[in-house]
Design a protein around this motif. Structure first.
Motif, PDB file in Angstrom:
ATOM      1  N   VAL A 102      -4.023   3.832   8.130  1.00  0.00           N
ATOM      2  CA  VAL A 102      -2.606   3.969   7.772  1.00  0.00           C
ATOM      3  C   VAL A 102      -2.248   2.989   6.653  1.00  0.00           C
ATOM      4  CG1 VAL A 102      -0.228   3.680   8.584  1.00  0.00           C
ATOM      5  CG2 VAL A 102      -1.927   4.845  10.026  1.00  0.00           C
ATOM      6  N   ALA A 103      -2.741   1.733   6.789  1.00  0.00           N
ATOM      7  CA  ALA A 103      -2.446   0.715   5.768  1.00  0.00           C
ATOM      8  C   ALA A 103      -3.032   1.108   4.415  1.00  0.00           C
ATOM      9  CB  ALA A 103      -2.993  -0.637   6.218  1.00  0.00           C
ATOM     10  N   MET A 104      -4.249   1.665   4.425  1.00  0.00           N
ATOM     11  CA  MET A 104      -4.861   2.108   3.161  1.00  0.00           C
ATOM     12  C   MET A 104      -4.049   3.225   2.531  1.00  0.00           C
ATOM     13  SD  MET A 104      -9.019   1.972   3.561  1.00  0.00           S
ATOM     14  CE  MET A 104      -9.122   2.867   5.107  1.00  0.00           C
ATOM     15  N   VAL A 157      -2.194   2.992  -1.110  1.00  0.00           N
ATOM     16  CA  VAL A 157      -2.480   3.888  -2.233  1.00  0.00           C
ATOM     17  C   VAL A 157      -1.187   4.337  -2.892  1.00  0.00           C
ATOM     18  CG1 VAL A 157      -3.387   6.162  -2.848  1.00  0.00           C
ATOM     19  CG2 VAL A 157      -4.705   4.662  -1.363  1.00  0.00           C
ATOM     20  N   VAL A 158      -0.159   4.575  -2.078  1.00  0.00           N
ATOM     21  CA  VAL A 158       1.110   5.097  -2.604  1.00  0.00           C
ATOM     22  C   VAL A 158       1.992   3.977  -3.148  1.00  0.00           C
ATOM     23  CG1 VAL A 158       3.220   6.363  -2.019  1.00  0.00           C
ATOM     24  CG2 VAL A 158       1.013   7.051  -1.028  1.00  0.00           C
ATOM     25  N   THR A 159       2.065   2.868  -2.376  1.00  0.00           N
ATOM     26  CA  THR A 159       3.049   1.829  -2.723  1.00  0.00           C
ATOM     27  C   THR A 159       2.431   0.538  -3.235  1.00  0.00           C
ATOM     28  OG1 THR A 159       3.035   0.905  -0.473  1.00  0.00           O
ATOM     29  CG2 THR A 159       4.555   2.738  -0.908  1.00  0.00           C
ATOM     30  N   GLU A 160       1.133   0.306  -2.946  1.00  0.00           N
ATOM     31  CA  GLU A 160       0.447  -0.942  -3.295  1.00  0.00           C
ATOM     32  C   GLU A 160       1.213  -2.161  -2.766  1.00  0.00           C
ATOM     33  OE1 GLU A 160      -0.314  -1.043  -7.442  1.00  0.00           O
ATOM     34  OE2 GLU A 160      -1.658   0.694  -7.405  1.00  0.00           O
ATOM     35  N   VAL A 161       1.794  -1.995  -1.577  1.00  0.00           N
ATOM     36  CA  VAL A 161       2.612  -3.061  -1.016  1.00  0.00           C
ATOM     37  C   VAL A 161       1.763  -4.172  -0.401  1.00  0.00           C
ATOM     38  CG1 VAL A 161       2.832  -1.945   1.236  1.00  0.00           C
ATOM     39  CG2 VAL A 161       4.616  -3.520   0.459  1.00  0.00           C
TER      40      VAL A 161
END
Length: 809
Positions: free
Chosen positions: A117-119, A123-127
């Motif tokens: 989930v974190a990956m 990928v989308v937000t680079e948070v």
């Protein structure tokens, strides 16, 4: 932070740069280790190790591609490297949980889901892990500026919490197994090194690639752990890694060659360029596949040559151990197999003895002292089952029954295949140990009497056959409890069983553990004594009789005294073999019972021959009326049978004297001759007096006269001693007779005597269906059937009596 651009013209410069050199070095380090484990089997720890290495390759490879500006671009390779970086801990924790045998824990599944989930979010937000910023310098070079976000700190805190939680789980699983704690501690260090390295690389103004350095440190930690777990041989792994690395280098040579001569290869015409590129790509692909195929075959050959001998030895151990029935033989085989398979100084086989383990076999023959034994067993307890490389457990029924300990040279370790073989040897040995002990338990039950615990009758002959020595001097004592049937009738069979058990206990305690005691019949015992001292053996027999009369707490409460008649025979004094020894002891026992019971008789021992003859004559006078009443009954039904029995009795007496039997045996021969056909009273007269030969059905009925005789004699007072002779007078020396098909000297001696006498009289007497045959014809038949129908020695002795004129027809 400045980065040097990578192109083929500036290769030397970029490889010397730490910024790109360390990631490339880390990548090839992981690649070399990965190659080393391509042929490492499919053991779970090795599988997890390969998965960790694959993740590290993706991580370091992504970093290298990103910093070298390889298509399809920095963003793609950045997320590839992040994927590899985040999957490394998953496989590391899986490896840890397997090593610590942590099962049914949902943490690893939850951690894996959370990481995925974190990956996806990153990928989308680079948070969590932001993409580094590109810095373009005036000279045209490119640099990367890494920075942290609030999500980075949150992610680092979460990873730190996972490390703490995993450490707690490991601590609980390890417990007091300090050896395991010591071996797995580097795993925690490697994880911390990766996390710390990735935090340091984002520090402002940093130039050094700490993230890659942390990865290399983690790889070294894993190698250390695997080495200490004895799962591979480092030297063999290095050889395999070198082979694949050289194969990779050789397969890439055409690529570098093509790169430097691209214009020559491609030309200037586009169609030709396309054709040549296709041909070259296909050629490079085929060449690479061929090189890797050869490398794989070479690697497999190296591993197979090393393990072929061990596999053959292991297979031989499996085959040989399957048929072993003695622990001593198993231990000897174990030591030999381990010594053949592994380079060791010494081998100790330990077996559980109560709560402790003791050494039962060594390779060098030198038993370790108690201090060394205690140190080895402490090593087993400290490291846990199967944790110590030097120890292979022998287990069955989920309990450790023993173990093998190998004492190796310094710096000599077992690789993971050797460790697996060593474990298998212990497993096979455990199964064999169980089979041996089960066999021994069943065997002991089969040779012991269930009631008394003494050896049983079935084991008696086997014991004699296995232990008989021609040069030995041995006494056989035959004990028969007097009037035992009376105890059963008065007090019941349960009390009778207690008497039998108590008597067996008294006999065994009296003769001592050096002798062998057997329960031979319902109320009969046999004792083998290694002595030819008649006085000593008689004293032992007397002591048994005395102890029977003593009162102790275990003695059954009965009013009548418990007594026994005892017969004794000696080898080689009177007996020529084991069977004759038993036969003489039985007859001596019969004499003891006949002379008043609770007596001791030694076969062949007479104080005065005349007194013995008087005793025999006195006994015959007591039973004569019974015998004559029975023979008169036979005469009333069939006068031939009566005359035939008288003839056989007379012949049997002459033959018994001829071969030198004792007076008592001569008397038994006489009585058995008179009674051997008594059972014909129960045969129908139509068969008994038939004119002509009997058909098959009539013959079968006629054969029952033998068992009929036994049933009748059984009810006569004090006449059971003639039963063996009567029962066996129709047995043949070649085993084709009836009713039991006995063969050779298994047939009682007096039965063999009656067989000769009975056949001779049948031939020389006139019957309703035949004429009497001549003596010469009868002699020729005796000669012809020596060794088949008749005992050859007895037949020859009878022929001598005929030729001497001592037998009148």
């Amino acid at each position: 932070m400045k980065n040097f651009t990578f192109n083929l013209e500036e290769t030397a410069l970029t490889l010397d740069s730490l910024y790109i050199g360390v990631p490339i070095g880390a990548f090839f380090c992981f690649l070399f280790i990965f190659f080393s484990f391509l042929n490492a089997g499919d053991a779970k720890p090795v599988r997890y190790f390969r998965q960790i290495l694959l993740s590290c390759l993706i991580w370091t490879g992504g970093v290298v591609m990103m910093r070298m500006q390889i298509m399809p671009g920095m963003r793609f390779w950045f997320h590839v490297s992040v994927f590899g970086f985040l999957t490394v801990p998953i496989f590391m924790y899986a490896f840890l949980f397997y090593m610590l045998e942590i099962k049914k824990n949902g943490f690893l599944t939850g951690y894996c889901i959370a990481t995925v989930v974190a990956m996806g979010i990153n990928v989308v937000t680079e948070v969590f892990i932001p993409e580094p910023d590109i810095i373009r310098y005036a000279d045209g070079s490119i640099g990367y500026a890494c920075h942290l976000s609030w999500g980075s700190y949150l992610f680092a805190a979460a990873e730190a919490g996972v490390i703490v939680y995993t450490t707690v789980l490991a601590h609980r699983a390890i417990g007091n197994k300090f050896e395991k704690r010591k071996k797995l501690f580097p795993l925690l260090l490697g994880t911390v090194a990766i996390l710390t390295g990735n935090l340091f690389v984002a520090l402002p103004g940093n130039f050094f690639p700490y993230d890659m350095l942390g990865g290399i440190f983690m790889a070294l930690c894993l190698l250390y752990i695997m080495w200490h777990k004895y799962l591979f041989d480092i030297s063999n792994r290095i050889v395999i890694g070198c082979i694949y690395s050289v194969a990779l280098a050789v397969s890439l040579l055409p690529v570098f060659n093509f790169n430097h001569n691209a214009e020559w290869y491609l030309g200037s015409v586009l169609p030709e360029i396309q054709q040549k590129v296709i041909v070259l790509v296909l050629g490079f692909t085929g060449w690479s596949l061929f090189v890797f195929y050869l490398a794989r075959k070479m690697a497999e050959g190296i591993m197979q040559r090393q393990n072929r001998k061990q596999i053959e030895v292991l297979r031989r151990f499996q085959n040989e151990s399957a048929s072993i029935l003695r622990q001593e033989d198993l231990f000897k085989l174990l030591v030999g197999v381990v010594n053949d398979m592994f380079p060791v100084k010494d081998i100790f086989v330990f077996i559980k003895n109560g709560e402790n383990f003791t050494v039962v076999k060594t390779a060098g023959g030198q038993m370790p002292d108690q201090a060394e034994q205690d140190e080895i067993t402490a090593m087993l307890e400290r490291s846990g089952a199967g944790e110590c490389s030097e120890i292979s457990l022998m287990k069955y029924d989920d309990e450790i029954q023993g173990f093998i300990y190998i004492k190796s040279e310094k710096r000599t370790r077992l690789n993971y295949l050797e460790r697996d073989y060593y474990w298998r040897i212990g497993v096979y040995a455990g199964v064999c140990l169980k089979n041996i002990r089960t066999y021994q338990e069943v065997y002991q039950i089969s040779i012991h009497d269930e009631l008394t615990g003494l050896y049983n009758r079935g084991y008696f002959k086997k014991f004699l056959a296995e232990n008989w020595k021609e040069e030995q001097k041995i006494a056989l004592m035959y004990l028969d409890l007097d009037d035992f049937k009376l105890f059963n009738e008065l007090y019941g069979e349960e009390c009778g069983d207690r008497i039998l058990k108590w008597c067996g206990h008294i006999i065994e305690n009296t003769v001592g553990c050096q002798e062998n005691t057997f329960r031979f019949g319902s109320n009969e015992y046999v004792v083998l004594i290694n002595s030819d001292d008649k006085k000593k053996v008689a004293q032992i027999a007397g002591k048994i009789q005395k102890n029977f009369l003593n009162t102790d707490e275990e003695k059954p409460d009965v009013l009548q005294p418990i007594t026994a008649s005892i017969g004794i025979a000696f080898y080689p004094d009177t007996a020529s073999g084991a069977d004759e020894l038993l036969s003489q002891a039985e007859r001596a026992n019969f004499y003891a019972k006949r002379d008043g019971k609770n007596c001791i008789k030694i076969y062949g021992e007479h104080t005065e021959d005349e007194l013995e003859d008087q005793q025999v004559q006195k006994h015959y006078e007591q039973i004569a009326p019974t015998i004559y009443a029975l023979t008169a009954a036979i005469d009333a039904k069939d006068s031939y049978t009566f005359e035939h029995s008288c003839h056989v009795s007379d012949y049997a007496v002459l033959l018994a004297k001829k071969i030198g039997l004792e007076p008592n045996d001569i008397e038994i021969a006489k009585e058995a001759g008179l009674l051997h056909d008594i059972g014909k009273i129960g045969i129908p007269e139509s068969i008994l007096k038939k004119q002509g030969r009997l058909n098959d059905e009539e013959y079968e009925i006629m054969k029952t006269h033998v068992t009929n005789s036994i049933e009748m004699i059984h009810f006569l007072p004090n006449m059971n001693y003639v039963i063996p002779a009567v029962l066996s007078h129709h047995e043949r020396y070649d085993g084709k007779g009836y009713p039991r098909g006995l063969k050779g000297e298994d047939i009682p001696l007096l039965g063999r005597i009656l067989a000769v006498c009975d056949s001779f009289d049948a031939m020389t007497t006139k019957r309703t269906y035949k004429e009497a045959m001549s003596i010469d014809y009868a002699i020729s038949e005796l000669e012809h059937n020596k060794g088949t129908q008749f005992d050859p020695k007895l037949a020859e002795a009878f022929i001598e009596l005929l030729k001497e004129g001592k037998i009148e027809v």
